[in-house]
Structure formats: C-alpha cells, structure tokens
Design a protein around this motif. Structure first.
Motif, PDB file in Angstrom:
ATOM      1  N   PRO A 117       9.717  92.777  72.611  1.00 41.93           N
ATOM      2  CA  PRO A 117      10.436  92.987  71.343  1.00 41.93           C
ATOM      3  C   PRO A 117      11.897  92.526  71.401  1.00 41.93           C
ATOM      4  N   TYR A 118      12.560  92.703  72.549  1.00 41.98           N
ATOM      5  CA  TYR A 118      13.947  92.249  72.681  1.00 41.98           C
ATOM      6  C   TYR A 118      14.030  90.723  72.581  1.00 41.98           C
ATOM      7  N   PHE A 119      13.056  90.035  73.194  1.00 43.71           N
ATOM      8  CA  PHE A 119      13.040  88.574  73.147  1.00 43.71           C
ATOM      9  C   PHE A 119      12.811  88.094  71.714  1.00 43.71           C
ATOM     10  N   ILE A 120      11.875  88.740  71.017  1.00 44.85           N
ATOM     11  CA  ILE A 120      11.601  88.354  69.634  1.00 44.85           C
ATOM     12  C   ILE A 120      12.832  88.596  68.757  1.00 44.85           C
ATOM     13  N   TYR A 121      13.424  89.751  68.898  1.00 42.47           N
ATOM     14  CA  TYR A 121      14.606  90.086  68.104  1.00 42.47           C
ATOM     15  C   TYR A 121      15.739  89.100  68.394  1.00 42.47           C
ATOM     16  N   SER A 122      15.899  88.711  69.666  1.00 44.09           N
ATOM     17  CA  SER A 122      16.977  87.796  70.051  1.00 44.09           C
ATOM     18  C   SER A 122      16.760  86.408  69.474  1.00 44.09           C
ATOM     19  N   PHE A 123      15.519  85.912  69.499  1.00 44.36           N
ATOM     20  CA  PHE A 123      15.262  84.601  68.912  1.00 44.36           C
ATOM     21  C   PHE A 123      15.391  84.650  67.391  1.00 44.36           C
ATOM     22  N   ASP A 124      15.083  85.779  66.785  1.00 48.43           N
ATOM     23  CA  ASP A 124      15.303  85.943  65.355  1.00 48.43           C
ATOM     24  C   ASP A 124      16.808  85.906  65.056  1.00 48.43           C
ATOM     25  N   GLU A 125      17.586  86.571  65.884  1.00 46.90           N
ATOM     26  CA  GLU A 125      19.039  86.582  65.724  1.00 46.90           C
ATOM     27  C   GLU A 125      19.632  85.193  65.957  1.00 46.90           C
ATOM     28  N   LEU A 126      19.071  84.465  66.923  1.00 43.87           N
ATOM     29  CA  LEU A 126      19.542  83.104  67.198  1.00 43.87           C
ATOM     30  C   LEU A 126      19.373  82.219  65.964  1.00 43.87           C
ATOM     31  N   GLY A 127      18.311  82.463  65.204  1.00 46.19           N
ATOM     32  CA  GLY A 127      18.102  81.696  63.984  1.00 46.19           C
ATOM     33  C   GLY A 127      19.232  81.884  62.981  1.00 46.19           C
ATOM     34  N   LYS A 128      19.846  83.044  62.975  1.00 45.68           N
ATOM     35  CA  LYS A 128      20.974  83.316  62.068  1.00 45.68           C
ATOM     36  C   LYS A 128      22.268  82.711  62.600  1.00 45.68           C
ATOM     37  N   ILE A 129      22.373  82.616  63.940  1.00 44.31           N
ATOM     38  CA  ILE A 129      23.555  82.008  64.563  1.00 44.31           C
ATOM     39  C   ILE A 129      23.496  80.492  64.446  1.00 44.31           C
ATOM     40  N   GLY A 130      22.293  79.937  64.683  1.00 47.37           N
ATOM     41  CA  GLY A 130      22.095  78.501  64.602  1.00 47.37           C
ATOM     42  C   GLY A 130      21.974  77.858  65.972  1.00 47.37           C
ATOM     43  N   ILE A 131      21.281  76.711  66.020  1.00 45.86           N
ATOM     44  CA  ILE A 131      21.069  75.987  67.271  1.00 45.86           C
ATOM     45  C   ILE A 131      21.494  74.535  67.105  1.00 45.86           C
ATOM     46  N   GLY A 132      21.693  73.881  68.263  1.00 48.50           N
ATOM     47  CA  GLY A 132      22.085  72.483  68.244  1.00 48.50           C
ATOM     48  C   GLY A 132      23.572  72.316  67.984  1.00 48.50           C
ATOM     49  N   MET A 133      24.015  71.054  68.004  1.00 44.73           N
ATOM     50  CA  MET A 133      25.429  70.743  67.831  1.00 44.73           C
ATOM     51  C   MET A 133      25.971  71.276  66.503  1.00 44.73           C
ATOM     52  N   ARG A 134      25.134  71.255  65.456  1.00 44.53           N
ATOM     53  CA  ARG A 134      25.601  71.650  64.132  1.00 44.53           C
ATOM     54  C   ARG A 134      25.299  73.109  63.801  1.00 44.53           C
ATOM     55  N   LYS A 135      24.802  73.848  64.785  1.00 46.34           N
ATOM     56  CA  LYS A 135      24.460  75.257  64.576  1.00 46.34           C
ATOM     57  C   LYS A 135      23.556  75.429  63.356  1.00 46.34           C
ATOM     58  N   ALA A 136      22.480  74.661  63.348  1.00 42.81           N
ATOM     59  CA  ALA A 136      21.533  74.706  62.240  1.00 42.81           C
ATOM     60  C   ALA A 136      20.749  76.016  62.266  1.00 42.81           C
TER      61      ALA A 136
END
Length: 308
Positions: A117-136
């Motif tokens: 559950p912590y891993f799932i919650y963290s990847f969900d949170e990462l989606g709000k922060i954004g990934i890649g150079m442009r923080k998509a």
C-alpha cells in the motif's frame, strides 16, 4: 530455496505531454524515492541517520536498510540490497501523449510485500508531483499481479488478495539440463577485480547472484540460507560461457543526492552456458525475478533464461 517475492504491474496514464529517457528505470526510481519519503516521513527534512524513528520507519527500512551488524552473520557484506526492484518499460519510446498508457513492473521481496500500500500510495503521489524533465503529471490507473487487478485508481481501493499460486515448473527445470541461454534485458553491471566487467563469465555472474540471494534472504526474509557457497562458486567456474553477442550499453542518470550525472552502463544481449547446470537452476530461476549485479533497484540486471 524460494524467497518470497511478488511482481506487480503498474499502469499509469499521462495527463499531459510526457517526455522520458529511453531507459526509464532511473526516472521512476528517483521520483518514487522522493514521493515515498514525502508520504511516510514524520520529520520532514531530517536525515535518516539522525532520526529517532529510523529503526521503525518504513522509508528507512526500504531505502536505508543497514548492512548486517558486527554481531550478525554475513558481516563481510558492507552494503544491503533494497527489498524492491522497479522494472521499467523495455521499449525505447520517449514521447507519450495524454492518456497513452505506460506500464512498468515492481518486484517486492520478503517483508516489503506487506508494504505494497505504501508503494501504491507513493506512485500515486508521484503522479501529482510529475515525472521527467518537465515534471509531467499522470494518473495511476491500476495495479495488477498475475492478471488480477489489486488496485483501481478510479476507486482508490486496494483489494485484499491471497498469495499467488506457485508457478508451473519451467521447461528448463530438469536437473539434466546442460545448456542454457541467458538474455539480459537491461544492462548488467558485474564487478570483477574491482572493475566493471565488459564480458563477465558465468562464475562471476553466479557469485554475484548467490551473494544477492543470501543477503535478501537474511535481511528481508529473516532466513540465513545454509549453503555450500564456496563449493557452488568453485563448481560454477567449470561452466563454459559463450557470448552470442554481448554488447556494452551506456546510459547516465542524474543523482539529486550527489548533484551529478552518474554513468550506469553495463552489458546487454545473450550468452550461452553449458556444463553440469542442475544445481545452479534454482538460483538462476530466482534471479529472473530478483535480478543480478549493481543497480537492481533501477531495474538493471534483468534477464530471462531459455533452452540452448
């Protein structure tokens, strides 16, 4: 010898135009670590070494696992392997449009399985922060294991699930097998004589794998394996290695902690091994899930076995 380890498939949907590098393991691993700490850390901004809760903290356990203490067995190993592996998409695609699915794998080992559950919650949170150079930004759409949907982002509920059934015995499970191929899907980084090897032989690979399995079992599964390690490694030296072909693949990642680019190259391709292989098969099968070599948390050292 069968360490508890599960592979999960994560599916994310970009919410905007997304640019990622060809090798995406570093992007997911780096962003995930930041998100994980944001989700679970009680004392924001405090270093783990100075934290009173480090021995009871999920983040500290997952990312700062201490090596065996002086009073414990296996003290010759100075670094502790992480109990997770992020397996990036294997394609070289770099551009994604909104709604175009990206799927990656997550392997959890031993006690870390309970922290899904912590891993799932963290990847969900990462989606709000954004990934890649442009923080998509992206939306975590679903998480599956063995084709069973465990989490749907639209509902935000993690489904209870029984342990997966034991997989069927592979065709290479016979003790009489004397020829196998190893196909390295991601760069393999094996250190030999203090340097990264551009042509590691089977003995070097098996030695590294055996040490990794032993540490994972001891630190994350609570079991010290009773192995004739020296004998196994010595007999691994009698296995013949043939490269067909094995090539060097270079890539770099940015380390936010060290504020510098780090080279993470390794070998990819296929190699054939031949000899009396029966006693090595259980470890090689585990290695398909656990990976081998340096940088496994980034998805490096991922291989598949085949006949011939």
């Amino acid at each position: 010898m069968n360490l508890p380890a599960h592979r999960y498939q994560f599916r994310i949907l970009p919410l905007e135009e997304t640019r990622l590098p060809e090798y995406k393991g570093s992007t997911f691993r780096g962003g995930f670590g930041h998100a994980f700490k944001k989700v679970v850390c009680t004392f924001k901004g405090k270093e783990c070494d100075d934290c009173l809760l480090r021995h009871r903290c999920v983040y500290s356990y997952v990312f700062e696992t201490p090596p065996p203490a002086a009073s414990e067995p296996m003290t010759k190993y100075s670094r502790a392997p992480h109990p997770f592996i992020i397996e990036p998409p294997l394609d070289k695609k770099t551009g994604y449009s909104p709604g175009e699915a990206i799927t990656f794998g997550l392997v959890l080992i031993g006690r870390a399985i309970d922290y899904l559950p912590y891993f799932i919650y963290s990847f969900d949170e990462l989606g709000k922060i954004g990934i890649g150079m442009r923080k998509a930004k992206y939306r975590l759409d679903r998480v599956e294991r063995e084709g069973e949907i465990l989490y749907e982002g639209s509902r935000g509920v993690l489904k209870p699930s029984a342990p997966p059934p034991a997989p069927p015995a592979p065709i290479y499970g016979s003790q009489s097998v004397n020829t196998l191929s190893l196909r390295f899907l991601t760069p393999l980084r094996i250190v030999s004589n203090g340097e990264l090897s551009s042509a590691p032989d089977f003995q070097s690979i098996f030695r590294t794998l055996l040490h990794r399995i032993s540490l994972l079992s001891y630190l994350h599964c609570g079991v010290e394996l009773d192995l004739d390690s020296s004998g196994l490694i010595e007999r691994a030296g009698q296995v013949v290695t043939e490269y067909m072909p094995l090539r060097w693949h270079d890539w770099e990642r940015w380390s936010a902690r060290q504020e510098t680019k780090m080279k993470m190259g390794g070998v990819m391709g296929r190699m054939a091994i031949s000899g009396v292989l029966g006693e090595f098969l259980p470890y090689l099968r585990q290695g398909e899930l656990l990976h081998v070599g340096k940088g496994t948390a980034f998805g490096l050292g991922w291989y598949e076995m085949g006949i011939g």
